[in-house]
Structures are given as structure tokens and as C-alpha cells.
Write a protein that holds these residues in place. Structure first.
Motif, mmCIF file in Angstrom:
data_model
loop_
_atom_site.group_PDB
_atom_site.id
_atom_site.type_symbol
_atom_site.label_atom_id
_atom_site.label_comp_id
_atom_site.label_asym_id
_atom_site.label_seq_id
_atom_site.Cartn_x
_atom_site.Cartn_y
_atom_site.Cartn_z
ATOM 1 N N LEU A 174 0.839 -1.211 0.000
ATOM 2 C CA LEU A 174 0.000 0.000 0.000
ATOM 3 C C LEU A 174 0.869 1.255 0.000
ATOM 4 C CD1 LEU A 174 -2.799 -1.052 2.524
ATOM 5 C CD2 LEU A 174 -2.850 -1.144 0.024
ATOM 6 N N LEU A 175 1.968 1.205 0.752
ATOM 7 C CA LEU A 175 2.860 2.379 0.805
ATOM 8 C C LEU A 175 3.505 2.650 -0.556
ATOM 9 C CD1 LEU A 175 4.513 1.754 4.278
ATOM 10 C CD2 LEU A 175 3.014 3.669 3.651
ATOM 11 N N GLU A 176 3.739 1.584 -1.321
ATOM 12 C CA GLU A 176 4.352 1.744 -2.648
ATOM 13 C C GLU A 176 3.319 2.072 -3.727
ATOM 14 O OE1 GLU A 176 6.445 -1.930 -3.355
ATOM 15 O OE2 GLU A 176 7.585 -1.716 -1.494
ATOM 16 N N SER A 177 2.025 1.896 -3.412
ATOM 17 C CA SER A 177 0.960 2.140 -4.397
ATOM 18 C C SER A 177 0.575 3.613 -4.406
ATOM 19 C CB SER A 177 -0.271 1.304 -4.032
ATOM 20 O OG SER A 177 -0.959 1.913 -2.944
ATOM 21 N N ARG A 178 -0.471 3.932 -5.160
ATOM 22 C CA ARG A 178 -0.967 5.314 -5.147
ATOM 23 C C ARG A 178 -1.859 5.588 -3.935
ATOM 24 N NH1 ARG A 178 -1.672 7.403 -11.386
ATOM 25 N NH2 ARG A 178 0.555 7.899 -11.528
ATOM 26 N N GLY A 179 -1.930 4.614 -3.032
ATOM 27 C CA GLY A 179 -2.690 4.822 -1.794
ATOM 28 C C GLY A 179 -3.837 3.848 -1.688
ATOM 29 N N HIS A 180 -4.385 3.752 -0.483
ATOM 30 C CA HIS A 180 -5.482 2.816 -0.294
ATOM 31 C C HIS A 180 -6.786 3.551 -0.009
ATOM 32 C CE1 HIS A 180 -4.191 3.547 3.808
ATOM 33 N NE2 HIS A 180 -5.314 3.026 4.245
ATOM 34 N N ARG A 181 -7.877 2.860 -0.305
ATOM 35 C CA ARG A 181 -9.225 3.377 -0.118
ATOM 36 C C ARG A 181 -10.083 2.283 0.474
ATOM 37 N NH1 ARG A 181 -6.493 6.883 -1.609
ATOM 38 N NH2 ARG A 181 -6.793 8.499 -3.192
ATOM 39 N N ARG A 182 -11.250 2.665 1.021
ATOM 40 C CA ARG A 182 -12.236 1.706 1.485
ATOM 41 C C ARG A 182 -13.602 2.343 1.357
ATOM 42 N NH1 ARG A 182 -14.496 -2.892 4.484
ATOM 43 N NH2 ARG A 182 -15.385 -3.381 2.480
ATOM 44 N N TYR A 183 -14.533 1.655 0.676
ATOM 45 C CA TYR A 183 -15.880 2.211 0.511
ATOM 46 C C TYR A 183 -16.932 1.479 1.336
ATOM 47 C CZ TYR A 183 -13.453 4.419 -3.327
ATOM 48 O OH TYR A 183 -12.538 5.125 -4.061
ATOM 49 N N GLY A 184 -16.715 0.194 1.665
ATOM 50 C CA GLY A 184 -17.648 -0.514 2.538
ATOM 51 C C GLY A 184 -18.741 -1.293 1.833
ATOM 52 N N SER A 185 -18.604 -1.506 0.526
ATOM 53 C CA SER A 185 -19.506 -2.400 -0.207
ATOM 54 C C SER A 185 -18.629 -3.224 -1.134
ATOM 55 C CB SER A 185 -20.535 -1.598 -1.018
ATOM 56 O OG SER A 185 -21.012 -2.376 -2.104
ATOM 57 N N ALA A 186 -18.484 -4.506 -0.827
ATOM 58 C CA ALA A 186 -17.573 -5.351 -1.607
ATOM 59 C C ALA A 186 -17.948 -5.344 -3.090
ATOM 60 C CB ALA A 186 -17.586 -6.771 -1.055
ATOM 61 N N ALA A 187 -19.247 -5.371 -3.379
ATOM 62 C CA ALA A 187 -19.670 -5.388 -4.791
ATOM 63 C C ALA A 187 -19.192 -4.123 -5.501
ATOM 64 C CB ALA A 187 -21.190 -5.515 -4.882
ATOM 65 N N LEU A 188 -19.404 -2.956 -4.878
ATOM 66 C CA LEU A 188 -18.983 -1.704 -5.527
ATOM 67 C C LEU A 188 -17.464 -1.595 -5.572
ATOM 68 C CD1 LEU A 188 -21.517 0.965 -4.213
ATOM 69 C CD2 LEU A 188 -21.499 -0.251 -6.407
ATOM 70 N N GLU A 189 -16.788 -2.157 -4.603
ATOM 71 C CA GLU A 189 -15.322 -2.073 -4.578
ATOM 72 C C GLU A 189 -14.722 -2.904 -5.714
ATOM 73 O OE1 GLU A 189 -15.517 -2.889 -0.360
ATOM 74 O OE2 GLU A 189 -14.413 -1.048 0.041
ATOM 75 N N ILE A 190 -15.328 -4.054 -6.013
ATOM 76 C CA ILE A 190 -14.852 -4.853 -7.155
ATOM 77 C C ILE A 190 -15.221 -4.149 -8.463
ATOM 78 C CG2 ILE A 190 -15.044 -7.092 -8.322
ATOM 79 C CD1 ILE A 190 -15.467 -8.334 -5.516
ATOM 80 N N VAL A 191 -16.358 -3.493 -8.492
ATOM 81 C CA VAL A 191 -16.723 -2.695 -9.682
ATOM 82 C C VAL A 191 -15.702 -1.572 -9.907
ATOM 83 C CG1 VAL A 191 -18.409 -0.973 -10.497
ATOM 84 C CG2 VAL A 191 -19.183 -3.238 -9.781
ATOM 85 N N GLU A 192 -15.145 -1.009 -8.847
ATOM 86 C CA GLU A 192 -14.110 0.024 -9.009
ATOM 87 C C GLU A 192 -12.915 -0.524 -9.784
ATOM 88 O OE1 GLU A 192 -16.127 2.765 -8.169
ATOM 89 O OE2 GLU A 192 -14.109 3.563 -7.804
ATOM 90 N N VAL A 193 -12.568 -1.794 -9.529
ATOM 91 C CA VAL A 193 -11.483 -2.442 -10.279
ATOM 92 C C VAL A 193 -11.908 -2.614 -11.742
ATOM 93 C CG1 VAL A 193 -10.062 -4.525 -10.469
ATOM 94 C CG2 VAL A 193 -10.611 -3.587 -8.202
ATOM 95 N N ALA A 194 -13.140 -3.106 -11.948
ATOM 96 C CA ALA A 194 -13.643 -3.320 -13.311
ATOM 97 C C ALA A 194 -13.688 -2.026 -14.110
ATOM 98 C CB ALA A 194 -15.038 -3.942 -13.254
ATOM 99 N N ALA A 195 -13.997 -0.916 -13.439
ATOM 100 C CA ALA A 195 -14.128 0.381 -14.117
ATOM 101 C C ALA A 195 -12.790 1.115 -14.204
ATOM 102 C CB ALA A 195 -15.164 1.236 -13.391
ATOM 103 N N SER A 196 -11.694 0.415 -13.854
ATOM 104 C CA SER A 196 -10.324 0.952 -13.969
ATOM 105 C C SER A 196 -10.021 2.104 -13.011
ATOM 106 C CB SER A 196 -10.015 1.406 -15.410
ATOM 107 O OG SER A 196 -10.055 0.316 -16.286
ATOM 108 N N ARG A 197 -10.846 2.253 -11.985
ATOM 109 C CA ARG A 197 -10.580 3.331 -11.020
ATOM 110 C C ARG A 197 -9.702 2.868 -9.865
ATOM 111 N NH1 ARG A 197 -16.255 4.672 -12.537
ATOM 112 N NH2 ARG A 197 -16.977 3.208 -10.947
ATOM 113 N N ALA A 198 -9.625 1.558 -9.652
ATOM 114 C CA ALA A 198 -8.730 0.994 -8.628
ATOM 115 C C ALA A 198 -8.065 -0.245 -9.205
ATOM 116 C CB ALA A 198 -9.521 0.626 -7.371
ATOM 117 N N GLY A 199 -6.807 -0.487 -8.792
ATOM 118 C CA GLY A 199 -6.053 -1.609 -9.360
ATOM 119 C C GLY A 199 -6.347 -2.936 -8.699
#
Ligand code: 2AM
Ligand code: CA
Length: 261
Positions: A174-199
Motif C-alpha cells: 500500500l505504501l508503494e501504491s498510489r494509496g489505499h481506499r475503502r468504501y464498505g460495499s464489496a460489490a462496488l469495490e470490485i466494480v471500481e477495479v472493473a471500471a479501472s478506477r482501482a487496481g
């Protein structure tokens, strides 16, 4: 037309219509949400979770007749054949406390494999969908494939303090990445990966209804979805999840699990 002959496109449209109706229910609750605790004081369910599950179950039973696994009140005897998997509200704590970042997640599985997926980001008014083999969509717009070459150093990573505590090597990533986030909905968090907003999305404990739809949407956008130890994702069982862009997946899995300390 028999129920078995319903096409994946017809089933996607049935799922989208049911989820859109449920979004209206979620956005117009009574003043008393009817909140109660399940396994602990932060594991909540509301009367709206239950109502959405009942409403969607009724529509799907009427229009398809297939069995339904729903988080609140519907269990299955078997995943054989066509089965719906529903989380009526994914991110109930957000529904109650932050009033954003909660989802309605509905998947159709065939013998335990998601083939149709619909996820509503209720407050953003966005409907993500996918049919196996046909790509992922946000509304009518196809989601671009994720960048297969991009590295975790160039990506935001979504994870929670529980994972950071449990996985000491994750902290350095995480320290080497662009930072970490947490939204609190696993479905939406995986969608963030699909939509190229999170790696990547790293989570130790997800249930079938948290990930059935999101797994298909992420895979259809070119993402890789496995358990944290790299074994294939089988949405029928609870467990961990590592959903990520392909290179991010390879390197995060290596750094977390494979490389010697
Ligand atoms: P929920 O809102 O449907 O319960 C928040 O940490 C994310 O993890 C949400 O997607 C939440 O879904 C899910 N979650 C919360 N408690 C969980 C549990 N005991 N098992 C699996 N997933 C859980
Ligand atoms: Ca839920």
C-alpha cells in the motif's frame, strides 16, 4: 416459451428491471429503517434489506421460477442449474450511516458459475451489468478493458484495516501504491477495479451474494478474480477475494503469498 429457454439477454433485462425497482425502494425508505444487528453490533440489517429481498424474490419467482439465494431470507439446497444470487443491500452500514456507497447485487449462476450480473450503485444511479462472454457495461456504455500491464505502484488499492492488520506484507504494498481506499460495499469495490478506477480489491471474508455479480463484471472487463492464495474463485463458498488488473494481481499475489519474507 419455457423458463429454461429464457436467454441470458432476457434474464439480464428481467434482473435490471427488478433492481431498478428496488433502487426506488432503497431511496424512499420510511422514517424508521427498522435496524437490527445480526452477528455483531456492526453487522446490520434493516427492514429495507428484507423488503427488497422479498420484492425481488417475488418478481424472479414469477418471471423465471429459478431458485434464489438471498442474504437475508433465502437459502438453497443446491447450486445445480440456474440459480439467482441476491444481496438486497451490499453495504448496509453505509445505507444507515453514510447514505452512499451501497449496492443492490443480483447474479444468475449456472451450476455455480455467474453468467448474468447486475449491480446498482444506488445513489449514483449507475447500473453495471454483464453477460458471460459479452463484456461489462455501465448503463448502455461498454466498460473499457482494464490495463493488463499497469502495475500496483500506479494504482489505488482498496482494502480494509482488518486486512492490513492480518497481512503485514500488504502494508508495504500500500505504501508503494498510489494509496489505499475503502468504501464498505464489496460489490462496488470490485466494480471500481472493473471500471479501472482501482487496481485491486483485497478482502479476507466475502459471501456468495457479495461477489457473485461483481466477479463476472470484473472478469468481463478483463480483471482477474481469485482467492487471496491464487486459487480460482468459486462463488458458492465464503472466503477471501483478490480482484485486480492482471499485472497487479500477479504481483500483489506474489508479494503477499508466494515470495519468501
Ligand atoms: P453487507 O453490507 O451486505 O453485510 C463491508 O465490510 C463489506 O463486507 C460489505 O460488502 C458487507 O456486506 C460485507 N460484509 C459485512 N459483514 C460480512 C460478513 N460477516 N461476511 C461477509 N461479508 C460481510
Ligand atoms: Ca447485504
Amino acid at each position: 416459451m419455457t423458463r429454461e429457454s429464457l436467454t441470458h439477454e432476457e434474464l439480464r433485462d428481467i434482473a435490471i428491471a427488478a433492481v431498478e425497482d428496488a433502487c426506488e425502494t432503497a431511496k424512499n425508505p420510511p422514517s424508521d429503517l427498522g435496524i437490527s444487528c445480526k452477528t455483531n453490533r456492526n453487522d446490520l440489517v434493516t427492514a429495507i434489506d428484507k423488503k427488497i429481498e422479498e420484492d425481488i424474490a417475488q418478481v424472479l419467482a414469477q418471471q423465471t421460477g429459478y431458485a434464489l439465494l438471498g442474504e437475508e431470507r433465502h437459502s438453497l439446497s443446491s447450486f445445480a442449474g440456474r440459480v439467482w444470487v441476491l444481496d438486497p443491500i451490499d453495504g448496509t452500514m453505509n445505507y444507515v450511516e453514510t447514505h452512499r456507497d451501497f449496492a443492490i447485487s443480483l447474479a444468475l449462476c449456472e451450476d455455480g458459475v455467474p453468467v448474468v450480473a447486475v449491480i446498482a450503485d444506488v445513489m449514483k444511479g449507475a447500473i453495471y451489468s454483464a453477460i458471460k462472454g459479452q463484456g461489462a457495461f455501465c448503463g448502455e456504455e461498454p466498460l473499457a478493458l482494464v490495463d493488463a500491464e499497469r502495475t500496483y505502484q500506479d494504482a489505488v488499492i482498496i482494502t480494509d484495516i482488518k486486512e492490513i492488520n492480518a497481512l503485514p506484507r500488504l502494508q508495504q504494498i500500500l505504501l508503494e501504491s498510489r494509496g489505499h481506499r475503502r468504501y464498505g460495499s464489496a460489490a462496488l469495490e470490485i466494480v471500481e477495479v472493473a471500471a479501472s478506477r482501482a487496481g485491486a480489491f483485497v478482502h479476507l471474508w466475502v459471501s456468495p451474494w457479495d461477489i457473485a455479480a461483481a466477479t463476472l463484471i470484473c472478469q468481463e472487463a478483463g480483471g482477474t478474480v481469485t482467492r487471496l492464495d491464487g486459487t480460482p474463485m468459486d462463488i458458492r463458498y465464503k472466503g477471501s477475494v483478490l480482484a485486480a488488473w492482471p499485472t497487479v494481481h500477479r504481483t500483489v499475489h506474489n508479494r503477499l503469498i508466494v515470495e519468501p519474507v
